[in-house]
Structure formats: C-alpha cells, structure tokens
Write an enzyme that holds these catalytic residues in place. Structure first.
Site, PDB file in Angstrom:
ATOM      1  N   HIS A 195       0.880  -1.175   0.000  1.00 38.78           N
ATOM      2  CA  HIS A 195       0.000   0.000   0.000  1.00 38.78           C
ATOM      3  C   HIS A 195       0.914   1.220   0.000  1.00 38.78           C
ATOM      4  O   HIS A 195       1.974   1.196   0.639  1.00 38.78           O
ATOM      5  CB  HIS A 195      -0.832   0.129   1.276  1.00 38.78           C
ATOM      6  CG  HIS A 195      -1.811  -0.956   1.538  1.00 38.78           C
ATOM      7  ND1 HIS A 195      -1.486  -2.088   2.229  1.00 38.78           N
ATOM      8  CD2 HIS A 195      -3.124  -1.071   1.243  1.00 38.78           C
ATOM      9  CE1 HIS A 195      -2.550  -2.862   2.353  1.00 38.78           C
ATOM     10  NE2 HIS A 195      -3.563  -2.270   1.754  1.00 38.78           N
ATOM     11  N   ASP A 222       2.230   2.081   3.369  1.00 41.43           N
ATOM     12  CA  ASP A 222       3.156   1.133   4.021  1.00 41.43           C
ATOM     13  C   ASP A 222       4.591   1.561   3.792  1.00 41.43           C
ATOM     14  O   ASP A 222       5.435   1.423   4.673  1.00 41.43           O
ATOM     15  CB  ASP A 222       3.080  -0.281   3.414  1.00 41.43           C
ATOM     16  CG  ASP A 222       1.709  -0.898   3.423  1.00 41.43           C
ATOM     17  OD1 ASP A 222       0.921  -0.552   4.307  1.00 41.43           O
ATOM     18  OD2 ASP A 222       1.447  -1.746   2.546  1.00 41.43           O
TER      19      ASP A 222
HETATM   20  C1  XUL Z   1      -7.757  -6.393   4.089  1.00 41.63           C
HETATM   21  C2  XUL Z   1      -6.956  -6.805   2.924  1.00 41.63           C
HETATM   22  C3  XUL Z   1      -6.074  -5.763   2.328  1.00 41.63           C
HETATM   23  C4  XUL Z   1      -5.986  -5.819   0.851  1.00 41.63           C
HETATM   24  C5  XUL Z   1      -5.203  -4.700   0.245  1.00 41.63           C
HETATM   25  O1  XUL Z   1      -8.569  -7.373   4.591  1.00 41.63           O
HETATM   26  O2  XUL Z   1      -7.007  -7.942   2.511  1.00 41.63           O
HETATM   27  O3  XUL Z   1      -4.831  -5.867   2.916  1.00 41.63           O
HETATM   28  O4  XUL Z   1      -5.425  -7.014   0.407  1.00 41.63           O
HETATM   29  O5  XUL Z   1      -5.686  -3.461   0.617  1.00 41.63           O
END
Ligand code: XUL
Ligand code: CO
Length: 437
Positions: free
Chosen positions: A101, A104
């Site tokens: 992300h 992150d």
């Molecule tokens: C949350 C989840 C996230 C997504 C990416 O449950 O799975 O980490 O994979 O935003």
C-alpha cells in the site's frame, strides 16, 4: 549495509526428507510442473503491510514485535530501513514479487504534496533495489481506510472532498506502481460500505463507486499503465456491510457498470470464508466467468470468524485452489500474495521465514497434487460422464436452443419420469484423498 536477518541464509530446496526448518521441502522454483517452472506457476509475493509494518497488536493489546528496522526516531529513516529489510527478506526467501500500500512504504506527512514527495524518495530506492535483486512488483494499492478522513469510506464517502482526496491518492499510487513496473493494481474497498442504512444513501454511494473506478480506468489509460486492475472482495470488516461482498457481487457490479473488461478479481481466502463461501468456490466462480486475476493467499479460523489472516497451511485448500487455477490456464499478471500475518506470539524475525516457507511449501504441494489429478483426468472423467447427457440428443437440443418449453413438455409427456443418477460424492472425495500425499 545493515543485515536485518543475520541468522538466516539463502533458503534453498532440500527435498521432503530435509529436517532443516530454513529449507523448502516441496517448493523447488526451477522444477517443471505441467510444462512450466514452479516459480512461474506460483508467482509468490510477500506483502509489505503485515510482514514489515505489522506490530502484533490486537483489539486487546498493543504490538508485541520489536523490529530492528523500526529502531529510529525518524519516520523516514524507518521507511528506508524497512525497505532494505524487505528486499533482504525477499532475496533470502527467493520470492519473485512483492506488494504494498502507498502508506506502508512511506509515512503520511502533513500535506498531500509532502506525502507524495516522501513516496517519490522511497520509490526511487525501491526502483534500485528491484534492479539489484530482480524482485518485481506484483501489485500496488492505496490505503484509503486507515486515516480518520476515510472513516465513512473513500469513494463512497458522503463528502465529495473525501472522494477527491481518495482520487488524488489512487492517482499517485497508480503512478508509482507504473513507475515500478507493477503487473497490477488492487482496489480493496476498505471502508466502502456502511454501518447503518439509517444514515446511508446506498444507491448514491454505489454510483460514486462506479464513477471512481471509471476514473481509475481513464487514468490508467492516460499514463499508459499496462498492468491489470483488480477488485478484492470482502463481505464485512471493517464496515458491517461492504459493497464488494463477494466475487458474485463484484461481477454483477462490474457488468452493470460496463467495467467487466477493465477489472479482474483478487480473491482472498479469508474473505471467501467470511462471506460464507469456500476459497475454492470463489476461485471457481471467477474462473467460470473469466475474471480470475490474482490471489491473496491466507486462511481464516472458522472458530473465530474474523479476518485472522493466517498463513495458508492446509493442503486440501491449496490443492483445490491450484486445481481451479491450473484448469483456468494459470496466472498471467496475477500470483499468490501472502496477505498473512504471523501470530502475536511469533515475535522473532525468523518466524517471518517459517511462516512463508511453510506457506510456499503448502502451495507447492497443492500445485503438484492438482497437476497429477489433472494429468490423470481423475475427476474430469467423473464430471464429464455426469454431464454427458448434454453432449447429444435432448441436452444438445436445449443448449443449442432448438427446444423450447413446448418441445420439452412433449418430451416429458412421452418419456415420463427421468432416470436419476448418483452424484457419487463419497467416491470423488476418496479420489481426492488418494492424491493428497
Ligand atoms: C484487508 C486486505 C487488504 C488488501 C489490500 O482485509 O485484505 O490488505 O489485500 O488493501
Ligand atoms: Co487482501
């Protein structure tokens, strides 16, 4: 340069008889399965958020992990050290991909401009580390669910200013994903849902979600990003009702909004079980509809019933997943991303290796078992025979739309009660068990 995992050397394949906890027993990246190497078939990715930013916190207590890459008072220094630790980990583990992300990899600053400048700095470092190690980006994504501005959603927020903020964030995250050569970009609707309908205009929120995704498709074209866009369904958590409930809901939404050609699905095992489905069901639904894109490989705990994001270790689950993925033609842009976290008591950095080694071996076993079932046609024969009535005569006339209700009534009046055939469920379960070794 600082070494963050000094007790771990390059993880190698040593075969099923090895008792070395820092070796693969089944994942042999260069070994061919159905004409491609295991590395090419499984396309493993490590996720940044749980593995490097996870703290071990739960609703009853703060973090338990003390990570060497967190040891600085300066946020940007921590971001740089974390990136270095991450690439050391990817290389020692021997995975081909990573996922992140935006928030992150670089901490949010006081303004969007400053945050974006921080991202550019870290992305420049990541570009170099990717070049040095050969590790590639499977997909990037945006965290538009943690900051308080997103407490009522991002693209489905009642405020257009929050919609605009989320759009700006996705714009930047798509651009850095493109810069890093990412194969895909994920939309997980973190808070795209509601807590109560009493304060929610559901119709309008769904329209806004579609507008947002159309804007993302436009921007992808504008910047020439060739990666695949994915939606990752989840039925609930954090909101009570998430709009991207499951693969079927996502598919219906895409079809309704003319977006089906632009998106595929990133199927997460734990989200499937939260939706009351098996992981296998969700994959098979996507395969049947041509929207199987990528996988977040983890598992839930059915006794707990929330998104525990545990590492996948169940050989039945990995076998059935690979059985569907292989029959659907395998991954193209997608892969198996370990969206999974070590348990709160697994406080050592070495535990991160044990978790990934076990999960990679579990999928390698699943791959080999599924390939053998497919090669032998062990289940195909049974399924083909079960539906053979559709290959000629009455079945072919129905499928070919040569018979309507009138003709089918005439047929039934003439032929009477249909013969019933056994579904042979216990037999197929036994066949599966014979292959699980
Ligand atoms: C949350 C989840 C996230 C997504 C990416 O449950 O799975 O980490 O994979 O935003
Ligand atoms: Co996920």
């Amino acid at each position: 340069m600082q070494e963050f995992f000094p007790n771990v050397k390059q993880i190698k394949f040593e075969g099923p008889d090895s008792r070395n906890p820092f070796a693969f027993k089944h994942y042999n990246s260069g070994e061919k399965v159905l004409g491609k190497t295991m590395g090419e078939r499984l396309r493993f990715a490590v996720c940044y958020w749980h593995t490097f930013k996870g703290t071990g916190s739960d609703p009853f207590g703060p973090g338990t992990f003390i990570r060497p890459w967190d040891a600085s008072g300066d946020e940007m220094k921590v971001a740089e050290m974390t990136l270095q630790a991450a690439f050391e980990f990817f290389s020692k583990l021997g995975v081909g991909f990573w996922c992140f992300h935006d928030r992150d990899i670089a901490p949010e600053a006081d303004s969007l401009a400053e945050t974006n400048a921080r991202l550019d700095k870290i992305v420049g470092m990541a570009e170099k580390l990717q070049d040095d190690t050969g590790v590639k980006l499977l997909w990037g994504t945006t965290n538009a669910f943690s900051h308080r501005r997103f407490m009522a959603g991002a693209s489905t927020n009642p405020s257009p200013a929050v919609f605009a903020y989320a759009a700006s964030q996705v714009k930047k995250a798509m651009e850095i994903t493109h810069r890093l050569g990412g194969s895909g970009y994920v939309f997980w609707g973190g808070r795209e849902g509601y807590e109560t309908l009493l304060n929610t205009n559901l119709k309008r929120e769904l329209e806004h979600l579609a507008i947002f995704l159309r804007m993302a498709v436009d921007h992808k074209k504008k910047i020439g990003f060739g990666g695949q866009l994915y939606i990752e369904p989840k039925p609930k958590e954090p909101t009570t009702h998430q709009y991207d409930f499951d693969c079927a809901a996502v598919y219906g939404f895409l079809i309704k909004n003319g977006l089906a050609g632009d998106f595929k699905v990133n199927v997460e095992a734990n989200h499937a079980t939260l939706a009351g489905h098996t992981f296998h069901h969700e994959l098979e639904f996507c395969a049947a509809n041509g929207i199987l894109g990528s996988v977040d490989a983890n598992r839930g705990d059915l006794l707990l019933g929330w998104d525990t994001d545990q590492f996948p270790t169940n050989i039945y689950d990995t076998t059935l997943a690979m059985y569907t993925i292989l029959r659907a033609g395998g991954f193209t842009t997608g892969g198996l991303n370990f969206d999974a976290k070590v348990r709160r008591q697994s406080v050592d950095v070495e535990d991160l290796f044990h978790a990934h080694i076990g999960a990679m071996d579990a999928f390698a076993r699943g791959l080999k078992i599924a390939a053998k079932i497919i090669e032998d046609g062990a289940l195909d024969q049974i399924v083909k025979q079960r539906y053979s009535g559709w290959d000629s005569g009455l079945g072919a006339d129905i499928e070919g739309r040569k018979a309507g209700f009138d003709e089918l009534e005439t047929y039934t009046l003439k032929n009477g009660e249909p013969a019933v055939q056994s579904g042979r469920q216990e037999l197929v379960e036994n066949v599966l068990n014979e292959y699980i070794r």
